[in-house]
Design a protein around this motif. Sequence first.
Motif, PDB file in Angstrom:
ATOM      1  N   PRO A  10      10.917  25.749 -47.856  1.00  0.00           N
ATOM      2  CA  PRO A  10      10.545  24.954 -46.404  1.00  0.00           C
ATOM      3  C   PRO A  10      11.826  25.233 -45.509  1.00  0.00           C
ATOM      4  N   VAL A  11      11.494  25.626 -44.264  1.00  0.00           N
ATOM      5  CA  VAL A  11      12.836  25.792 -43.373  1.00  0.00           C
ATOM      6  C   VAL A  11      12.209  25.093 -41.867  1.00  0.00           C
ATOM      7  N   TYR A  12      13.587  24.463 -41.355  1.00  0.00           N
ATOM      8  CA  TYR A  12      13.343  24.021 -40.000  1.00  0.00           C
ATOM      9  C   TYR A  12      14.905  24.247 -39.222  1.00  0.00           C
ATOM     10  N   ASN A  13      14.829  24.907 -38.261  1.00  0.00           N
ATOM     11  CA  ASN A  13      15.803  25.455 -37.535  1.00  0.00           C
ATOM     12  C   ASN A  13      17.030  25.965 -38.287  1.00  0.00           C
ATOM     13  N   GLU A  14      16.812  27.091 -39.227  1.00  0.00           N
ATOM     14  CA  GLU A  14      17.767  27.415 -40.200  1.00  0.00           C
ATOM     15  C   GLU A  14      18.069  29.004 -39.805  1.00  0.00           C
ATOM     16  N   GLU A  15      18.245  29.269 -38.676  1.00  0.00           N
ATOM     17  CA  GLU A  15      18.328  30.860 -38.189  1.00  0.00           C
ATOM     18  C   GLU A  15      19.673  31.275 -38.913  1.00  0.00           C
ATOM     19  N   GLU A  16      20.602  30.295 -38.927  1.00  0.00           N
ATOM     20  CA  GLU A  16      21.890  30.956 -39.544  1.00  0.00           C
ATOM     21  C   GLU A  16      21.950  31.118 -40.927  1.00  0.00           C
ATOM     22  N   ILE A  39       7.978  32.747 -50.230  1.00  0.00           N
ATOM     23  CA  ILE A  39       7.169  32.413 -49.109  1.00  0.00           C
ATOM     24  C   ILE A  39       7.951  31.134 -48.400  1.00  0.00           C
ATOM     25  N   PHE A  40       8.275  31.569 -47.165  1.00  0.00           N
ATOM     26  CA  PHE A  40       8.899  30.608 -46.122  1.00  0.00           C
ATOM     27  C   PHE A  40       7.911  30.018 -45.354  1.00  0.00           C
ATOM     28  N   VAL A  41       7.951  28.640 -45.333  1.00  0.00           N
ATOM     29  CA  VAL A  41       7.316  27.907 -44.449  1.00  0.00           C
ATOM     30  C   VAL A  41       8.159  27.109 -43.469  1.00  0.00           C
ATOM     31  N   ASP A  42       7.765  27.812 -42.070  1.00  0.00           N
ATOM     32  CA  ASP A  42       8.715  27.336 -41.006  1.00  0.00           C
ATOM     33  C   ASP A  42       7.967  26.091 -40.460  1.00  0.00           C
ATOM     34  N   ASP A  43       8.622  25.063 -40.519  1.00  0.00           N
ATOM     35  CA  ASP A  43       7.978  23.692 -39.937  1.00  0.00           C
ATOM     36  C   ASP A  43       8.286  23.393 -38.530  1.00  0.00           C
ATOM     37  N   GLY A  44       7.709  24.323 -37.732  1.00  0.00           N
ATOM     38  CA  GLY A  44       7.781  24.196 -36.433  1.00  0.00           C
ATOM     39  C   GLY A  44       9.312  24.258 -35.907  1.00  0.00           C
ATOM     40  N   SER A  45       9.802  25.313 -36.410  1.00  0.00           N
ATOM     41  CA  SER A  45      11.373  25.513 -35.653  1.00  0.00           C
ATOM     42  C   SER A  45      11.469  25.714 -34.367  1.00  0.00           C
ATOM     43  N   THR A  46      12.445  25.259 -33.755  1.00  0.00           N
ATOM     44  CA  THR A  46      12.647  25.566 -32.260  1.00  0.00           C
ATOM     45  C   THR A  46      13.660  26.541 -32.036  1.00  0.00           C
ATOM     46  N   ASP A  47      14.319  27.220 -32.980  1.00  0.00           N
ATOM     47  CA  ASP A  47      15.359  28.214 -32.974  1.00  0.00           C
ATOM     48  C   ASP A  47      14.739  29.538 -33.060  1.00  0.00           C
ATOM     49  N   ASN A  48      15.474  30.519 -33.765  1.00  0.00           N
ATOM     50  CA  ASN A  48      14.963  31.795 -33.873  1.00  0.00           C
ATOM     51  C   ASN A  48      14.487  31.974 -35.484  1.00  0.00           C
ATOM     52  N   THR A  49      14.339  30.957 -36.163  1.00  0.00           N
ATOM     53  CA  THR A  49      14.178  31.003 -37.457  1.00  0.00           C
ATOM     54  C   THR A  49      12.883  31.875 -37.886  1.00  0.00           C
ATOM     55  N   SER A  69       2.314  24.826 -36.338  1.00  0.00           N
ATOM     56  CA  SER A  69       2.291  24.762 -34.700  1.00  0.00           C
ATOM     57  C   SER A  69       3.261  24.017 -34.024  1.00  0.00           C
ATOM     58  N   ARG A  70       3.862  23.021 -35.099  1.00  0.00           N
ATOM     59  CA  ARG A  70       4.719  22.059 -34.836  1.00  0.00           C
ATOM     60  C   ARG A  70       5.337  21.312 -36.014  1.00  0.00           C
ATOM     61  N   ASN A  71       6.454  20.522 -35.712  1.00  0.00           N
ATOM     62  CA  ASN A  71       7.031  19.924 -36.972  1.00  0.00           C
ATOM     63  C   ASN A  71       6.034  18.944 -37.527  1.00  0.00           C
ATOM     64  N   PHE A  72       5.959  19.327 -38.761  1.00  0.00           N
ATOM     65  CA  PHE A  72       5.086  18.132 -39.626  1.00  0.00           C
ATOM     66  C   PHE A  72       5.949  17.601 -40.867  1.00  0.00           C
ATOM     67  N   GLY A  73       7.059  17.976 -40.880  1.00  0.00           N
ATOM     68  CA  GLY A  73       8.027  17.297 -42.055  1.00  0.00           C
ATOM     69  C   GLY A  73       8.233  18.109 -43.050  1.00  0.00           C
ATOM     70  N   LYS A  74       9.101  18.021 -43.769  1.00  0.00           N
ATOM     71  CA  LYS A  74       9.732  18.778 -44.983  1.00  0.00           C
ATOM     72  C   LYS A  74       8.703  18.576 -46.344  1.00  0.00           C
TER      73      LYS A  74
END
Length: 312
Positions: A10-16, A39-49, A69-74
Motif C-alpha cells: 500500500p502506498v500514498y505519496n511515496e514517489e521518492e 501489487i502496489f495499491v495507490d491510495d489516492g496519491s496526489t504526487d507522482n506515485t 479514486s481517492r484516499n481511503f486509508g492504509k
Amino acid sequence: MEKLISIIVPVYNEEENIQIFYAELKNVLEKIGKSYDVIFVDDGSTDNTSEKISQLSQTDQNVKMIQFSRNFGKEIATTAGINACHSSACIIIDVDLQHPVEYIPEFIDKWEKGAEVVVGVRKNSASDEWIKKVCSYTFYKVLNLISTTPVVRNSTDYRLLDKKVIDEFNKFTERNRMTRGLIAWLGFKRDLVYFEAKERLNGKPKYSYIKLIRLATFTFVSHSLLPLKLAGYLGIFTTLGAGLLGFFIVITQYIFPVLTFNFSGPAQLAVLILFLIGIVLSCLGLIALYIGSIHGEVINRPLYVVRNKINF
C-alpha cells in the motif's frame, strides 16, 4: 497458473521511495528463485506515485497497480491488495523500507514449514519518538485486556498470509478495520519473525497521531463490547454513589443536624447535576461510536473505488 507469492504494497505519496524499494525487493525475490508478483495499491496519491509505478509496470509485467479514486486509508488499501491476490501466499510490506525486505526469505521459510500466518514483530525503530512508544505499549496492553483475541505486542502489518487465510480474510465486510486485528481474530497456525525497523528513507510517516488515535478507537470498539458495557457499569456506580451521597446529606442535614457538616442546597444540587450530566454525556459519546459503526455497515457503500488497474 497462479503465482507462488504476491507482495502487497500500500502506498500514498511515496514517489521518492518507489524505485529504491522496487530495486531492493526485486534483488531479494530473484535470489529466492520463486515466481512472484508485486501489487502496489495507490491510495489516492496526489504526487507522482502512480506514474512511477506505471513506469515500472511497463518494463516488468510482474509489477501490478490498483489505483484508488481517492484516499481511503492504509487499512483499506491493504484490504484491496489482499482482495486482488490469487497466489499461494501474500506478503504485506510498507514501501518506506522500515520493513526490511531481507527478511522475506525467513517469512517464506516459516510458511513452507507449516505456518499459515507469519507475523513480523518489530524489536525497535530508530525513528520512533518516545511518546509513540508509550502509546503503542498502552494500545496493545488495553487491546489485549478487553479483546477476546490477543494481538502480539509490536506486531506489524509486515506479515505473510497463506491462501486459506486470504480466502477467509476476504469474507470480512466491516469498514472500520485494523488488518492485524482481523487476522488475529481468524486464528490459524502462526509463527513470528522479529526484525529491527530501519529509519524511514524519504518523506514523513503518513499516519499522523490523529489517524493513529482514530484507528485505535475503532479497533477497541470493533474488537470488544467492554467499552459499551463500561457505560452501563458506570451508570450503576454513579447511581449508587449519588444515592449514598444523598443519604449522607439527609442524615447530616435533617436527621442529625448537630453534626458539623454544612452543605448549602444550591451547592449540593449543582455538584450532583454537573457530575451526572458529565457521566451521561460520556456514555452517550461512547454509545455514539457504536451507532456510528453500525451506520457505516448498514449504508453498505463499497470499501473502495478503483480508478485504474495495471497488469491485471
